[in-house]
Design a protein around this motif. Structure first.
Motif, PDB file in Angstrom:
ATOM      1  N   ARG A 117       0.550  -0.875  -0.047  1.00  0.00           N
ATOM      2  CA  ARG A 117       0.204   0.159  -0.063  1.00  0.00           C
ATOM      3  C   ARG A 117       1.029   0.892   0.176  1.00  0.00           C
ATOM      4  O   ARG A 117       0.208   2.249   0.200  1.00  0.00           O
ATOM      5  N   THR A 118       2.224   1.481   0.172  1.00  0.00           N
ATOM      6  CA  THR A 118       2.980   2.232   0.075  1.00  0.00           C
ATOM      7  C   THR A 118       4.224   2.562  -0.471  1.00  0.00           C
ATOM      8  O   THR A 118       4.726   0.974  -0.550  1.00  0.00           O
ATOM      9  N   THR A 139       4.223  11.665   1.141  1.00  0.00           N
ATOM     10  CA  THR A 139       3.523  11.286   2.962  1.00  0.00           C
ATOM     11  C   THR A 139       4.318  10.330   3.703  1.00  0.00           C
ATOM     12  O   THR A 139       4.181   9.512   2.982  1.00  0.00           O
ATOM     13  N   ALA A 140       4.211  10.511   5.119  1.00  0.00           N
ATOM     14  CA  ALA A 140       4.328   9.252   5.785  1.00  0.00           C
ATOM     15  C   ALA A 140       3.515   8.094   5.558  1.00  0.00           C
ATOM     16  O   ALA A 140       3.359   7.344   5.645  1.00  0.00           O
ATOM     17  N   LEU A 141       2.001   8.737   5.001  1.00  0.00           N
ATOM     18  CA  LEU A 141       0.426   7.825   4.420  1.00  0.00           C
ATOM     19  C   LEU A 141       1.169   6.994   3.127  1.00  0.00           C
ATOM     20  O   LEU A 141       1.098   5.552   2.924  1.00  0.00           O
ATOM     21  N   ASN A 142       1.414   7.324   2.427  1.00  0.00           N
ATOM     22  CA  ASN A 142       1.577   6.920   1.229  1.00  0.00           C
ATOM     23  C   ASN A 142       3.129   6.106   0.505  1.00  0.00           C
ATOM     24  O   ASN A 142       3.640   5.743  -0.307  1.00  0.00           O
ATOM     25  N   LYS A 192       7.199   5.351   2.452  1.00  0.00           N
ATOM     26  CA  LYS A 192       8.240   5.074   3.678  1.00  0.00           C
ATOM     27  C   LYS A 192       9.720   5.828   2.842  1.00  0.00           C
ATOM     28  O   LYS A 192      10.063   5.354   1.532  1.00  0.00           O
ATOM     29  N   ARG A 233       9.917  13.518   9.859  1.00  0.00           N
ATOM     30  CA  ARG A 233       9.826  12.304   9.448  1.00  0.00           C
ATOM     31  C   ARG A 233      10.711  10.852   9.972  1.00  0.00           C
ATOM     32  O   ARG A 233      11.241  10.336  10.242  1.00  0.00           O
TER      33      ARG A 233
END
Length: 213
Positions: free
Chosen positions: A124-125, A146-149, A151, A168
Motif C-alpha cells: 500500500r505504500t 507523505t508518511a501515509l503513501n 517510506k 518524518r
C-alpha cells in the motif's frame, strides 16, 4: 698357570663384583613439570586490566562506536546518484521449498508451488530510496511524499538527525539488503506496486550531487 686357567679366574672375579648403575651427573638444564591453570591466568589478567582502567576504556570505546553506527550507519556500497531515468519490474514471487501445513497437518501450500505475496498482502505504500547526505534528494523525497503513501529509506546519511529536521520517520537500508534485492544501483529510486509486480524506477533529481562527493 695356563691361559685357560687365567681366563676362568678373571670371569669368576668379574661375577663376584655387584652390578651398579653409574651416575653421569646433570647433562643439561632441567625443569619441574607444572600444569598451569589457564582460567586463573585469564582471571588474573582481567583483574589487572580492570585495576588499570583498561577494561573501562575499552567499554567506553565500544559504546562510542556503537552510538556512532546508530547515528550514522555504514553507507550502502556501490550506490551512486541517478543521472538518467531507468525503470523495470520486479516479481516478488517465491517458490515454496517445503510443504506448508496447518496445526492439524493439513496441506496449505505444496512444495514447489510458486507464490506471489502480493496476492495476499498488497503493498500500500511506496519505498523511496535516497542519499541522506544529498539535500536535494531529501527535499524531493519529503516534499513529494507523505508518511501515509511512502517510506523513505536512506542508503547513506544520518537518519536520527534527519528525522529531527524533517519530522518524518525514516529508515536505513542496512547492508544494502533491499537495494540489492530490487537491483537498485542509483538513487533516488522508487519501488511502487503495479498489479501483481513491483515497478522500480531510478530517476534523477535536479541539483543533486554525486554520492560520496
Amino acid at each position: 698357570m695356563t691361559r685357560a686357567a687365567r681366563l676362568a679366574l678373571l670371569v669368576a672375579a668379574c661375577s663376584a663384583v655387584p652390578a651398579s648403575a653409574k651416575d653421569y651427573g646433570q647433562q643439561g638444564a632441567t625443569f619441574p613439570v607444572i600444569e598451569v591453570d589457564l582460567l586463573r591466568v585469564i582471571e588474573a589478567r582481567l583483574r589487572a586490566a580492570q585495576a588499570s582502567g583498561r577494561i573501562a576504556a575499552m567499554q567506553q570505546d565500544m559504546q562510542r562506536k556503537a552510538d556512532l553506527r546508530v547515528r550514522r550507519p555504514l553507507p550502502v556500497a556501490g550506490i551512486t546518484v541517478a543521472r538518467q531515468r531507468r525503470a523495470w519490474t520486479f516479481d516478488p514471487s517465491i517458490t515454496v521449498q517445503q510443504d506448508i501445513t496447518d496445526g492439524r497437518g493439513r496441506l496449505i501450500i505444496a512444495k514447489g508451488t510458486r507464490v506471489n505475496p502480493l496476492n495476499t498482502v498488497p503493498m500500500r505504500t511506496s519505498l523511496v530510496f535516497i542519499d541522506g547526505d544529498d539535500p536535494a534528494q531529501v527535499r524531493w523525497a519529503v516534499g513529494s511524499t507523505t508518511a501515509l503513501n511512502a517510506k523513505v529509506i536512506l542508503v547513506n546519511g544520518a537518519p536520527l538527525a534527519l528525522m529531527d529536521s524533517t519530522q518524518r520517520r525514516l529508515y536505513f537500508d542496512q547492508g544494502g539488503k533491499l537495494t540489492g534485492k530490487f537491483g537498485i544501483t542509483h538513487v533516488p529510486a522508487v519501488v511502487e506496486p503495479a498489479g501483481k509486480v513491483l515497478k522500480v524506477t531510478e530517476l534523477p533529481v535536479p541539483s543533486s550531487r554525486g554520492a560520496g562527493a
